[in-house]
Design a protein around this motif. Structure first.
Motif, mmCIF file in Angstrom:
data_model
loop_
_atom_site.group_PDB
_atom_site.id
_atom_site.type_symbol
_atom_site.label_atom_id
_atom_site.label_comp_id
_atom_site.label_asym_id
_atom_site.label_seq_id
_atom_site.Cartn_x
_atom_site.Cartn_y
_atom_site.Cartn_z
ATOM 1 N N LYS A 24 0.882 -1.216 -0.025
ATOM 2 C CA LYS A 24 -0.130 -0.076 0.141
ATOM 3 C C LYS A 24 0.847 1.334 -0.009
ATOM 4 O O LYS A 24 0.386 2.321 -0.605
ATOM 5 N N ASP A 25 1.916 1.315 0.676
ATOM 6 C CA ASP A 25 2.800 2.589 0.750
ATOM 7 C C ASP A 25 3.662 2.536 -0.403
ATOM 8 O O ASP A 25 4.090 1.565 -0.935
ATOM 9 N N GLY A 26 3.939 3.701 -0.844
ATOM 10 C CA GLY A 26 4.701 3.957 -1.763
ATOM 11 C C GLY A 26 6.304 3.690 -1.530
ATOM 12 O O GLY A 26 6.613 4.001 -0.454
ATOM 13 N N PHE A 27 7.025 3.505 -2.377
ATOM 14 C CA PHE A 27 8.507 3.404 -2.340
ATOM 15 C C PHE A 27 9.080 3.473 -3.505
ATOM 16 O O PHE A 27 8.488 3.407 -4.306
ATOM 17 N N LEU A 28 10.543 3.831 -3.266
ATOM 18 C CA LEU A 28 11.461 4.067 -4.438
ATOM 19 C C LEU A 28 12.454 2.918 -4.556
ATOM 20 O O LEU A 28 13.292 2.951 -3.440
ATOM 21 N N VAL A 29 12.590 2.416 -5.696
ATOM 22 C CA VAL A 29 14.132 1.802 -5.870
ATOM 23 C C VAL A 29 15.136 2.824 -6.185
ATOM 24 O O VAL A 29 15.139 3.337 -7.132
ATOM 25 N N LEU A 30 16.219 2.691 -5.342
ATOM 26 C CA LEU A 30 17.181 3.581 -5.685
ATOM 27 C C LEU A 30 18.447 2.802 -6.342
ATOM 28 O O LEU A 30 18.608 1.601 -5.912
ATOM 29 N N ASP A 31 19.113 3.321 -7.288
ATOM 30 C CA ASP A 31 20.209 2.887 -8.084
ATOM 31 C C ASP A 31 21.529 3.451 -7.779
ATOM 32 O O ASP A 31 21.587 4.692 -7.813
ATOM 33 N N PHE A 32 22.377 2.505 -7.274
ATOM 34 C CA PHE A 32 23.724 3.082 -7.118
ATOM 35 C C PHE A 32 24.914 2.570 -7.907
ATOM 36 O O PHE A 32 25.894 2.041 -7.375
ATOM 37 N N THR A 33 24.326 2.167 -9.124
ATOM 38 C CA THR A 33 25.338 1.613 -10.062
ATOM 39 C C THR A 33 25.796 2.654 -10.776
ATOM 40 O O THR A 33 25.439 3.939 -10.787
ATOM 41 N N VAL A 67 14.382 1.621 -1.486
ATOM 42 C CA VAL A 67 14.751 0.107 -1.334
ATOM 43 C C VAL A 67 15.899 -0.294 -2.452
ATOM 44 O O VAL A 67 15.801 0.444 -3.453
ATOM 45 N N GLY A 68 16.547 -1.330 -2.239
ATOM 46 C CA GLY A 68 17.025 -2.121 -3.264
ATOM 47 C C GLY A 68 18.383 -2.555 -2.986
ATOM 48 O O GLY A 68 18.758 -2.465 -1.720
ATOM 49 N N VAL A 96 19.769 -6.248 1.151
ATOM 50 C CA VAL A 96 18.646 -5.094 0.821
ATOM 51 C C VAL A 96 18.812 -3.944 1.455
ATOM 52 O O VAL A 96 18.839 -4.273 2.878
ATOM 53 N N ASP A 97 18.897 -2.885 1.037
ATOM 54 C CA ASP A 97 18.842 -1.381 1.752
ATOM 55 C C ASP A 97 17.652 -1.022 1.842
ATOM 56 O O ASP A 97 16.865 -1.102 0.847
ATOM 57 N N ILE A 98 17.021 -0.683 3.080
ATOM 58 C CA ILE A 98 15.834 0.121 3.162
ATOM 59 C C ILE A 98 16.307 1.551 3.731
ATOM 60 O O ILE A 98 16.698 1.847 4.872
ATOM 61 N N TRP A 99 16.211 2.576 2.924
ATOM 62 C CA TRP A 99 16.749 3.996 3.183
ATOM 63 C C TRP A 99 15.291 4.648 3.768
ATOM 64 O O TRP A 99 14.301 4.933 3.024
ATOM 65 N N ALA A 100 15.448 5.125 5.128
ATOM 66 C CA ALA A 100 14.362 5.794 5.738
ATOM 67 C C ALA A 100 14.903 6.536 6.926
ATOM 68 O O ALA A 100 16.074 6.431 7.185
ATOM 69 N N LEU A 101 14.199 7.463 7.353
ATOM 70 C CA LEU A 101 14.680 8.201 8.452
ATOM 71 C C LEU A 101 15.221 7.498 9.563
ATOM 72 O O LEU A 101 14.898 6.366 10.093
ATOM 73 N N PRO A 218 17.363 -11.437 0.475
ATOM 74 C CA PRO A 218 16.635 -11.091 1.653
ATOM 75 C C PRO A 218 15.063 -10.755 1.299
ATOM 76 O O PRO A 218 14.472 -10.615 2.467
ATOM 77 N N ASN A 219 14.903 -10.392 0.071
ATOM 78 C CA ASN A 219 13.426 -10.110 -0.351
ATOM 79 C C ASN A 219 12.485 -11.298 -0.243
ATOM 80 O O ASN A 219 11.247 -11.097 -0.127
ATOM 81 N N LEU A 220 13.195 -12.309 -0.100
ATOM 82 C CA LEU A 220 12.339 -13.699 0.393
ATOM 83 C C LEU A 220 11.715 -13.553 1.688
ATOM 84 O O LEU A 220 10.470 -14.107 2.031
ATOM 85 N N ILE A 221 12.382 -12.616 2.604
ATOM 86 C CA ILE A 221 11.477 -12.479 3.938
ATOM 87 C C ILE A 221 10.752 -10.887 3.665
ATOM 88 O O ILE A 221 9.794 -10.787 4.280
ATOM 89 N N LEU A 222 11.297 -10.127 3.028
ATOM 90 C CA LEU A 222 10.838 -8.791 2.908
ATOM 91 C C LEU A 222 9.496 -8.629 2.228
ATOM 92 O O LEU A 222 8.789 -8.197 2.526
ATOM 93 N N GLY A 223 9.335 -9.460 1.076
ATOM 94 C CA GLY A 223 8.424 -9.539 0.367
ATOM 95 C C GLY A 223 7.867 -7.996 -0.317
ATOM 96 O O GLY A 223 6.684 -7.566 -0.521
ATOM 97 N N ILE A 224 9.047 -7.365 -0.771
ATOM 98 C CA ILE A 224 8.868 -5.911 -1.592
ATOM 99 C C ILE A 224 8.340 -6.315 -2.948
ATOM 100 O O ILE A 224 9.235 -7.097 -3.779
ATOM 101 N N PRO A 225 7.188 -6.073 -3.514
ATOM 102 C CA PRO A 225 6.995 -6.189 -4.706
ATOM 103 C C PRO A 225 7.790 -5.455 -5.757
ATOM 104 O O PRO A 225 8.207 -4.538 -5.807
ATOM 105 N N GLY A 226 8.085 -6.634 -6.627
ATOM 106 C CA GLY A 226 8.999 -6.218 -8.087
ATOM 107 C C GLY A 226 10.431 -5.932 -7.732
ATOM 108 O O GLY A 226 11.044 -5.680 -8.461
ATOM 109 N N LEU A 227 10.734 -6.300 -6.562
ATOM 110 C CA LEU A 227 12.315 -6.136 -6.093
ATOM 111 C C LEU A 227 13.050 -7.157 -6.402
ATOM 112 O O LEU A 227 12.480 -8.155 -6.188
#
Length: 227
Positions: A24-33, A67-68, A96-101, A218-227
């Motif tokens: 439900k919450d929006g998130f942004l996939v960040l690219d560090f390549t 995320v990403g 997987v990194d989760i960038w948040a406050l 780790p997304n096998l635990i996190l379950g972030i769609p499309g990651l």
């Protein structure tokens, strides 16, 4: 059964690691390549400027979390000598990194115990770090939480029982968190290789396949769609 199959089997039963609803919450996939040419104009040596870049990207996308990173060939590790200590620099991200406050709470996705913890205080390192040991169908595996607040390590001891859904830590701020923009590095390991309080979160290109076997997505635990 492979660990990936085991995690897929139990995925719907894991508690959230962070307080975001990925459906439900929006998130942004960040690219560090190197494909992200914006990074050429960011002073990655400055944790303040790097952090401003990350959170401005989130603001522009009107989201509160980024995320990403799993199996991402990153260029940002050039900012720190910590990743340049071998003949071949480390550049492949294993979590997987989760960038948040800073202060965002972190929870255990399933029951376990404290395997080890440490403050890995080198510039660009994990900072405060917690590693939990879990068991599914008699199969041991480990989860790592890096870039935490200093308070996250208070009251811990090896072997301490952790309940599913229990808050275990909070996202730290620089410089305490290893001098990074606030985020959680979440990683899984099937073998600790005799280490305590630390485990490589980044490997060389030559070691890539070996470490991806040791460190399932780790997304096998996190379950972030499309990651």
């Amino acid at each position: 059964m492979l660990i990936t199959e085991l995690l897929q089997k139990y995925q719907v039963s894991f508690a959230p690691v962070v307080p975001f609803d990925w459906e439900k919450d929006g998130f942004l996939v960040l690219d560090f390549t190197e494909q992200n040419t914006e990074l050429e104009y960011v002073d990655l040596q400055s944790s303040q400027l790097f952090s401003e870049y990350v959170f401005e990207k989130l603001h522009q996308a009107n989201v509160s979390v980024g995320v990403g990173g799993y199996n991402e060939h990153r260029m940002i590790y050039r900012r720190s000598a910590h990743f340049q200590q071998t003949d071949e620099p480390r550049c492949i991200h294993l979590g997987v990194d989760i960038w948040a406050l800073a202060g965002t709470p972190i929870f255990a996705p399933l029951e376990g115990r404290v395997h080890s913890f440490a403050n890995n205080a080198n510039f660009g390192d994990y900072g405060p770090t917690i590693i939990l040991e879990h068991q599914l169908e008699n199969r041991l595996f480990y989860s790592l939480y890096g870039h935490l607040s200093a308070e996250s390590l208070e009251g811990l001891y090896e072997g301490k029982s952790i309940e599913k859904g229990q808050q275990i830590a909070g996202i730290g701020h620089f410089p305490i968190n290893g001098d990074w923009p606030p985020h959680l590095h979440f990683q899984l390991m099937t073998d600790m290789l005799g280490l305590k309080g630390d485990f490589p979160g980044v490997c060389t290109l030559r070691e890539r396949e070996r470490f991806l076997q040791l460190c399932p997505n780790p997304n096998l635990i996190l379950g972030i769609p499309g990651l």
